[in-house]
Design an enzyme around this catalytic site. Structure first.
Site, short mmCIF file in Angstrom:
data_model
loop_
_atom_site.label_atom_id
_atom_site.label_comp_id
_atom_site.label_asym_id
_atom_site.label_seq_id
_atom_site.Cartn_x
_atom_site.Cartn_y
_atom_site.Cartn_z
CE1 TYR A 14 56.77 154.97 31.36
CE2 TYR A 14 58.98 155.71 30.77
CZ TYR A 14 58.13 154.75 31.30
OH TYR A 14 58.65 153.57 31.80
CG ASP A 15 52.42 156.43 31.43
OD1 ASP A 15 52.35 156.71 30.22
OD2 ASP A 15 52.40 155.28 31.86
CG ASP B 223 67.01 117.77 20.46
OD1 ASP B 223 67.25 118.78 19.76
OD2 ASP B 223 67.72 116.74 20.45
CD GLN B 224 67.32 125.37 20.35
OE1 GLN B 224 67.84 125.03 19.28
NE2 GLN B 224 67.19 126.64 20.71
N GLY C 101 58.56 142.09 38.58
CA GLY C 101 57.43 142.83 39.12
C GLY C 101 56.63 143.54 38.05
N GLY C 102 56.74 144.86 38.01
CA GLY C 102 55.89 145.63 37.12
C GLY C 102 54.51 145.83 37.73
CD1 TRP C 103 49.01 147.60 36.46
CD2 TRP C 103 49.94 149.09 37.83
NE1 TRP C 103 47.99 148.27 37.08
CE2 TRP C 103 48.54 149.19 37.93
CE3 TRP C 103 50.74 149.93 38.61
CZ2 TRP C 103 47.91 150.11 38.79
CZ3 TRP C 103 50.11 150.84 39.45
CH2 TRP C 103 48.73 150.92 39.54
CD GLU D 173 55.28 149.55 38.30
OE1 GLU D 173 54.13 149.94 38.03
OE2 GLU D 173 56.07 149.19 37.42
#
Length: 648
Positions: free
Chosen positions: A307-308, A143-144, A170-172, A228
């Site tokens: 990266y990518d 119940d928390q 957000g994000g892609w 993005e």
């Protein structure tokens, strides 16, 4: 127009899958930058830096399902003290222009409509954890009001008071409505207010018995803006885009976040974090006003995508996705060649303070199959198989695959097994990037995403360089004694004091005295202050015996000798480059050749793992490992992991 992809996405309890795609255009060419130290004044920051640097890492909401990666796993790895900010990915934006919580799976149509109304309140604050899997060692009560990853993050903060947690929005997959909420003063105020109420004040909607007014209070310390991309169509198909106004509206939206966070913080005596995930594509940077100094008056910092930079969206050509500098061997048109250094320069050349920038790094690799050569930029027949998505695999699953290659000049690493070729960050590339962070005066590093490196090897490699020695440009932290003349000038983020030659040992020692101006690599032995130390990785100017994550390991005293059985530590930074024309794989059935004579060192074993400082005998000679190695035959490679030390 060349598109590349980002490993970012969302999933829910209903889908339990990962949507991991994104967009990045090739970076425009510019001359490779020299890593010249840049002095910057310490910058105040609402997070708690580690030795004056930040280390930010993303925790993916969907990782608790198929990946079975919980916040408790991060705590039990021992890596929590190596990170000062966790970004929780991601919160969604509703059609009504507000932050919200829901339980709705992401669609599979491949457009921005897939994310409309999607969310995972169950993973966020509904999922129960037992004593064995929780951070605190106490099971959640039925119940928390707050359970799930939110409560686990709150427990993690209680154990690590310096750690901050930020909600990424957000994000892609969740960027469809950014343009809409940023469009007017009224829409900006409405949107920001809803996010502050939900995630800072903690007013979570009641879903399946969890949540309620103030239930989520104390979990989040700010927001990370992952739009993005404003002003361009380089994001997910179907995003709302206003090329003429998105950029300036983004600056105004960030200002509104700053205003409301500061107002709420004034009432409770706290300053909240406002950060952003920033693109590397010049077109996106310009259109979105990402390198506008006015934007950074509102942001505490931004983490730049590092990266990518290439991937199997082009299935016929492998190549680097995380390279620090340009590769002269890159066969692509010059306007399609890009690097981390070029991306960073897009910001610093526009006047953005380096201390407000983080360098993004990857806990995963991008790979190709049908590759017949270990040399980068070789032909391929398609994307390599990945556990969750073709062409992508976790660092943990490919870090020991086949044979490794490394180019110190390009700052790139790869793994090749005779068929599959993977581009990935490794302890070696991370060490180079840490040096780059110091030399450019950057604020630190950032990682996507924690479940790819479960033991924290890459985090450790970064903080081995940034977490000790000279303090970084951010106010807070610090392990360097500013009164010690042998340490780096604290106003210079990366330059060792060349006037301090180090301290000669007071007695007769078998090892030469440490020299503060000299470069040492894994396995090198020195004497300092009556003791003998062995370098565990690349180092210059780091005093032996200093506190913190030191590159030096005490291995004896001046009256004794170094213990040859000490395994030492993996050398993450040695710039030795594997011959790219030779896959270099030792026959695992060959246990090695025992030395023909009586040798003080044990014979090399092809099946055994050795780390920096280990000593073996092979073919009548004695070799010392300079970094982590398994199956690499001593003497086989000029720049290999084994250094010839003598004969039997």
């Amino acid at each position: 127009m060349q598109l590349t992809l980002r490993r970012r996405g969302v999933a829910t309890a209903l889908a339990a899958t990962t949507a991991l795609t994104g967009s990045l255009l090739a970076v425009a060419p510019s001359a490779q930058s020299a890593t010249i130290a840049t002095a910057v004044s310490p910058s105040d920051t609402p997070d708690t830096p580690i030795n004056g640097f930040r280390n930010v890492a993303y925790f993916a909401q969907w990782g608790v399902y198929g990946r079975n990666y919980q916040v408790g796993d991060f705590e039990r790895s021992g890596a929590a003290d190596k990170v000062n900010v966790i970004n929780y990915a991601f919160a969604n934006i509703g059609q009504d222009g507000q932050c919200f919580e829901a339980i709705k799976a992401v669609g599979t149509g491949g457009t921005a409509d897939d994310g409309v109304g999607a969310g995972d309140a169950y993973a966020d604050y509904g999922k129960s954890y037992d004593a064995a899997t929780s951070v605190s060692g106490t099971a959640d009560a039925w119940d928390q009001p707050l359970a799930g990853s939110f409560n686990q993050l709150k427990e993690l903060k209680a154990k690590h008071p310096g750690l901050k947690v930020v909600m990424s929005i957000g994000g892609w997959s969740y960027s469809k409505f950014w343009s809409q909420v940023a469009a007017t003063d009224a829409s900006r105020k409405k949107f920001v207010s809803s996010c502050v109420n939900m995630f800072i004040k903690g007013d979570l909607p009641v879903i399946d018995g969890r949540g309620g007014s103030g239930a989520g209070a104390g979990v989040f310390d700010g927001f990370d803006l992952d739009w993005e991309w404003p002003g361009t169509n380089n994001g997910l198909t179907g995003n709302i885009v206003d090329p003429a106004n998105d950029g300036k509206n983004f600056v105004l939206l960030a200002k509104e976040f700053r205003t409301q966070l500061d107002a709420y913080g004034a009432a409770n005596g706290k300053r909240y974090i406002l950060s952003a995930f920033a693109p590397a594509n010049p077109e996106d940077i310009t259109a979105g006003h990402w390198n506008d100094p006015a934007l950074f008056q509102s942001l505490d910092y931004a983490n730049v995508q590092g990266y990518d930079l290439w991937g199997a969206w082009n299935p016929s050509l492998d190549g680097h996705q995380i390279n620090l500098y340009d590769d002269p061997a890159d066969p692509r048109d010059s306007d399609k060649q890009f690097s981390v250094d070029k991306a960073i320069k897009q910001y610093t050349d526009a006047g953005i303070k380096p201390a407000q920038l983080g360098l993004g790094m990857a806990m995963y690799g991008r790979g190709w199959t049908g590759v017949t050569s270990s040399t980068p930029w070789s032909s391929a027949t398609g994307a390599a198989n990945g556990t969750y998505e073709k062409g992508i695999e976790d660092y943990d699953k490919i870090k020991n695959l086949g044979t490794g290659g490394f180019d110190a000049n390009v700052g790139a690493a790869w793994r090749y097994d005779g068929t599959n070729w993977w581009s990935l960050d490794t302890p070696q590339t991370v060490a180079l990037k840490a040096d780059y962070i110091r030399s450019k005066g950057l604020g630190g590093g950032m990682w996507w995403e924690l479940d790819g490196d479960r033991s924290g090897e890459l985090l450790t490699a970064l903080m081995a360089k940034l977490g000790t020695g000279a303090t970084g440009p951010l106010a807070g932290g610090g392990t360097t004694d500013p009164t010690d003349p042998g340490t780096t000038d604290p106003t210079d983020p990366g330059t060792t004091d060349p006037t301090d030659p180090g301290t000669t040992d007071p007695g007769d020692c078998s090892a030469t005295a440490w020299d503060a101006t000299k470069v040492y690599t894994g396995g090198d032995t020195v004497s300092y202050d009556g003791k003998i130390y062995t370098a565990q990785w690349w180092t210059q100017g780091d005093k032996p015996g200093a506190s913190g994550s030191s590159p030096w390991k005490a291995t004896g005293t001046c009256s004794g000798t170094t213990d040859p059985t000490d395994p030492g530590t993996t050398d993450p930074t040695d710039p030795g480059t594997t011959d790219p024309t030779d896959p270099g794989t030792t026959d695992p059935t060959d246990p090695g050749t025992t030395d023909p004579g009586d040798c003080s060192a044990t014979a090399w074993d092809a099946t055994k793992v050795y780390t920096g400082g280990d000593t073996v005998s092979y073919d009548g000679k004695i070799y010392t490992a300079q970094w982590w190695t398994q199956g690499d035959k001593p003497g086989a490679e000029q720049w290999g992991p084994w250094a010839l030390k003598g004969t039997c």
